[in-house]
Motif scaffolding. Structure first.
Motif, PDB file in Angstrom:
ATOM      1  N   GLY A  84      -1.949   3.684   1.370  1.00 35.54           N
ATOM      2  CA  GLY A  84      -2.632   3.768   0.074  1.00 35.54           C
ATOM      3  C   GLY A  84      -3.266   5.114  -0.201  1.00 35.54           C
ATOM      4  O   GLY A  84      -3.617   5.413  -1.346  1.00 35.54           O
ATOM      5  N   CYS A  85      -3.464   5.937   0.822  1.00 39.92           N
ATOM      6  CA  CYS A  85      -4.207   7.186   0.576  1.00 39.92           C
ATOM      7  C   CYS A  85      -3.637   8.419   1.253  1.00 39.92           C
ATOM      8  O   CYS A  85      -4.275   9.472   1.266  1.00 39.92           O
ATOM      9  CB  CYS A  85      -5.674   6.989   0.953  1.00 39.92           C
ATOM     10  N   GLN A  88      -3.058  11.698  -0.939  1.00 40.78           N
ATOM     11  CA  GLN A  88      -4.360  12.246  -1.320  1.00 40.78           C
ATOM     12  C   GLN A  88      -4.965  13.019  -0.139  1.00 40.78           C
ATOM     13  O   GLN A  88      -5.541  14.098  -0.293  1.00 40.78           O
ATOM     14  CB  GLN A  88      -5.321  11.120  -1.725  1.00 40.78           C
ATOM     15  N   ASP A 126       0.832  -1.213   0.000  1.00 37.93           N
ATOM     16  CA  ASP A 126       0.000   0.000   0.000  1.00 37.93           C
ATOM     17  C   ASP A 126       0.865   1.262   0.000  1.00 37.93           C
ATOM     18  O   ASP A 126       0.544   2.255  -0.646  1.00 37.93           O
ATOM     19  CB  ASP A 126      -0.923   0.021   1.231  1.00 37.93           C
ATOM     20  N   ILE A 165      -3.749   8.699  -7.346  1.00 36.39           N
ATOM     21  CA  ILE A 165      -2.298   8.644  -7.555  1.00 36.39           C
ATOM     22  C   ILE A 165      -1.949   8.023  -8.900  1.00 36.39           C
ATOM     23  O   ILE A 165      -2.600   7.053  -9.304  1.00 36.39           O
ATOM     24  CB  ILE A 165      -1.663   7.746  -6.452  1.00 36.39           C
ATOM     25  N   MET A 218       1.326   4.229  -3.172  1.00 36.95           N
ATOM     26  CA  MET A 218       1.001   5.662  -3.062  1.00 36.95           C
ATOM     27  C   MET A 218       2.242   6.532  -3.301  1.00 36.95           C
ATOM     28  O   MET A 218       2.323   7.656  -2.805  1.00 36.95           O
ATOM     29  CB  MET A 218       0.281   5.993  -1.747  1.00 36.95           C
TER      30      MET A 218
END
Ligand code: DOR
Ligand code: ZN
Length: 366
Positions: free
Chosen positions: A281-282, A285, A27, A362, A31
């Motif tokens: 993973g985020c 963002q 993860d 991404i 990213m």
């Protein structure tokens, strides 16, 4: 809109041990993360420098080896700090530095957070041979800055929290005794901590998580949205404003990304809740949205400079390694990270747990 950036560094994350580790690492790579500092509050803790894993301890060497095996060899940097426990002595610091394995050590307030029961109170470290050796040899002290052992009203109240108390009472004593010690104040959440870091020497810096830039205690308690429960707790609007001001201040070099991404497979227990938000993973963002909420215009050079300093360049500069030469991009396009299963139990990414979509996606071009 598309933001082209150097790959970034997460200088505070949790990869744990066992079968979830490979997923957490994947993860992070997905990213655009070029390197990490992987925290040592594993079971057992990473409290030795080298040698095989035992029932009592991982060593930095053995824990790094399991991370490298689980995919972390794709990172440009992999720092594992030493967990400061009753077993740590000055000789261990010297040996650690000569072996090349020791670059940082982590202070945990005893019983103050997840797997922190091996921690030793900061008052016992101040003036110790261990911190003197770290100071002399340039080993960075990563601090979970909360006063431990407080009763409810002292732990969290309008005018004082465990963190504000730590930064107003304990930290001034630490830096007075160890004026050249390199320090990272981890996952700061309060105006007191931000003010302390801004007014301290240049070798005192801080990480800030996405959730502490985005949310306040009101978001947590309105509906008891426990996926937002992490330690230190999200705080008041005035605290969040100070954090936002710190990351947006022109050409700042002291504040950088450290997600504290902390997967929990048993988030809710019978009578409690495990502390930690999973942002694997985020995170970029979320940071991008947090910067926009803070007033940054990411379409301008000024906004992009502030964002890139925080996410991609200040951390490497402080830790003394180069920024990444590889790139990744954020596109303004909604995405929604989904829960996944580890050993038959769910890990829930923060945006899913709070029921919102990410505004950004991404892209990684190799
Ligand atoms: O929320 C947190 N989770 N804070 C910490 O200090 C530790 C972390 C974890 O390991 O779960
Ligand atoms: Zn952490």
């Amino acid at each position: 809109m598309r933001l082209d950036l150097p790959r970034w560094f997460d200088l505070h994350t949790h990869f744990r041990q066992g079968s979830g580790t490979a997923h957490y690492i994947a993860d992070h790579l997905a990213m655009g993360c070029a390197g990490v500092l992987a925290m040592p509050n594993t079971r057992p803790p990473v409290s030795r420098i080298s040698g095989p894993t035992t029932e009592q301890a991982w060593s930095i060497e053995s824990y790094r080896a399991q991370l490298l095996n689980a995919g972390a060899d794709a990172f440009e940097q992999l720092i594992v700090p030493l967990y400061l426990t009753h077993d740590t002595d000055a000789d261990m610091i010297t040996r650690g530095v000569s072996s090349g394995l020791l670059r940082a050590a982590k202070y945990y307030p005893p019983h103050g957070t997840t797997n922190s029961e091996h921690g030793v109170p900061m008052t016992e470290w101040i003036g110790s041979d261990v911190l003197r050796a770290m100071e002399d040899l340039g080993v960075i002290l990563c601090i979970h800055g909360e006063q431990h052992g407080l009763r409810g009203p002292d732990y969290f109240d309008r005018n004082q929290t465990a963190e504000s108390l730590f930064y107003t009472e304990t930290m001034p004593r630490l830096v007075e005794k160890h004026p050249t010690l390199k320090i990272v104040c981890e996952h700061i959440t309060t105006a007191s901590a931000a003010t302390f870091v801004r007014s301290a020497f240049d070798h005192v810096a801080a990480t800030i998580t996405p959730q502490h830039l985005m949310f306040t205690i009101g978001h947590l308690v309105q509906g008891l949205r426990y996926h937002l429960y992490c330690l230190p707790l999200v705080k008041f609007d005035a605290d969040r404003s100070e954090l936002r001001e710190a990351v947006l201040s022109a050409r700042q070099s002291k504040f950088f990304a450290g997600t504290d991404s902390a997967p929990h497979t048993d988030k809710l227990t019978e009578c409690a809740c495990a502390a930690g938000c999973y942002t694997g993973g985020c995170a970029p963002q979320l940071y991008a949205s947090a910067f926009e909420q803070a007033g940054a215009d990411l379409s301008t050079a000024t906004g992009q400079d502030a964002f890139s300093r925080f996410l991609c360049t200040n951390g490497p500069a402080f830790y003394g390694f180069p920024a990444s030469e590889k790139r990744f991009a954020l596109r303004r396009e909604p995405s929604h990270p989904l829960p996944f299963s580890v050993e038959g139990k769910e890990v829930v990414p923060l945006p899913h747990g709070l029921g919102f979509d990410l505004d950004w996606s991404i892209t990684i071009d190799d």
